[in-house]
Design a protein around this motif. Sequence first.
Motif, mmCIF file in Angstrom:
data_model
loop_
_atom_site.group_PDB
_atom_site.id
_atom_site.type_symbol
_atom_site.label_atom_id
_atom_site.label_comp_id
_atom_site.label_asym_id
_atom_site.label_seq_id
_atom_site.Cartn_x
_atom_site.Cartn_y
_atom_site.Cartn_z
ATOM 1 N N TYR A 169 0.831 -1.215 0.000
ATOM 2 C CA TYR A 169 0.000 0.000 0.000
ATOM 3 C C TYR A 169 0.865 1.265 0.000
ATOM 4 O O TYR A 169 1.635 1.492 0.933
ATOM 5 N N ASN B 122 -7.255 4.032 11.312
ATOM 6 C CA ASN B 122 -5.921 4.577 11.532
ATOM 7 C C ASN B 122 -5.921 6.101 11.599
ATOM 8 O O ASN B 122 -5.072 6.693 12.252
ATOM 9 N N SER C 208 -16.886 3.415 1.421
ATOM 10 C CA SER C 208 -16.230 4.516 2.108
ATOM 11 C C SER C 208 -14.977 4.834 1.305
ATOM 12 O O SER C 208 -14.107 3.979 1.128
#
Length: 389
Positions: free
Chosen positions: A70, A106, A157
């Motif tokens: 990522y 996070n 989302s």
Amino acid sequence: MLIKYLQEKYNAQVITVTVDVGQQEDLKAAEEKAKKLGVLKHFSIDAKDEFAKDYIFPAIKANALYEGKYPISTSLSRPLIAAKMVEVAEKEGATGLAHGCTGRGNDQVRFDVTLGSLAPEMKIIAPVREWGMTRDEEIAYAKTKGIPVSDAAKKYSIDASVWGRAIECGLLEDASQAPPEDAYEWTTSPEKAPNTPEIVTIQFEVGVPIAVNGKSMEPLALIEEMNKIAGKNGVGRIDHIEDRLVGIKSREVYECPAATVILEAHKDLEKMVMTRHEVLFKQQIDAQWVFLAYAGLWVDPLKDDLDAFINKSQENVCGEVKLKLYKGSLQVIGRSSPMSLYDKNLANYNIKTTFNQSYSKGFIELWGLQTRMYNALKKKGKKGKAKKA
Ligand code: ARG
């Protein structure tokens, strides 16, 4: 919704700030929405250039991929947004700072740590974490208050910055199922991508990209251009299981076209110009750097320390990398550098090279010395490990 909550529960005069980090959202609409709800003032800050230069470029130098996958496209934007919030808050004499993070992700960590470090005297409020509504309840609540929620936001989302787009929730929560095609917006599906490969050349100077296909570009423009090229070719889709800071494992889907290509190219060039000792050591530094950036510790002094090392390490990372993009696949197909440690005369298997292979015998003698000694003992049955076997 946050505005209403802050006004009602805290009796607060609310100042809103939107920061453009390339999320491609209608920030004007956000401003109008805020004004309708009676905020004292609204600030709309375009931080895209700063984001590219001071956040994405350091991430490129650090080959930043969290858990190997990522490109931290969301994480990177948080300390910048927090810094802008603090700037406005100080200028306006605010006494508190609020953000819309939930208690499960996070982002709450990133905002709370950064805001708390930059403005220790201010109260931090996270209404969504306080009120404990589910996503569905929030959408229903918004409806009753006449606050519009987009269709896309109902389904997934979504969070985006110019470095990539993150898609969560809805159908994606079933980790065993492939993401539906409508989750993606920046990338063409590989099946529908052009039938001819696209070759792209990226030029790097001191660790950062400065030109694409021979054309010099500013950081932001270069990233936007790479998003287009890679996105069109279906490159940059990422689907992985990610460890959140709070311990939850989550299935994350991203599309980070520019990041995927630029990071691949940068890593390749480093291998050409750095010694193997540098390459291996830097991998550990890079892993620590991306962890800090992901973990909300952007303003920890350790990150500055690592930046000092990383910046020094980039002095020779200059040159060009050629890549082939084709129906979702990405391959480096060539690289060159004035600082290259690759020497075709040394590497070839032709007997008449400048590499003196008569030295190899002695090198191997010493290189394998301890390994041979151990195995000799093992053969005689003297070593513990041998006895157990
Ligand atoms: N898991 C990623 C991160 O923590 C992305 C989160 C994106 N947020 C979202 N609402 N989709 O950086």
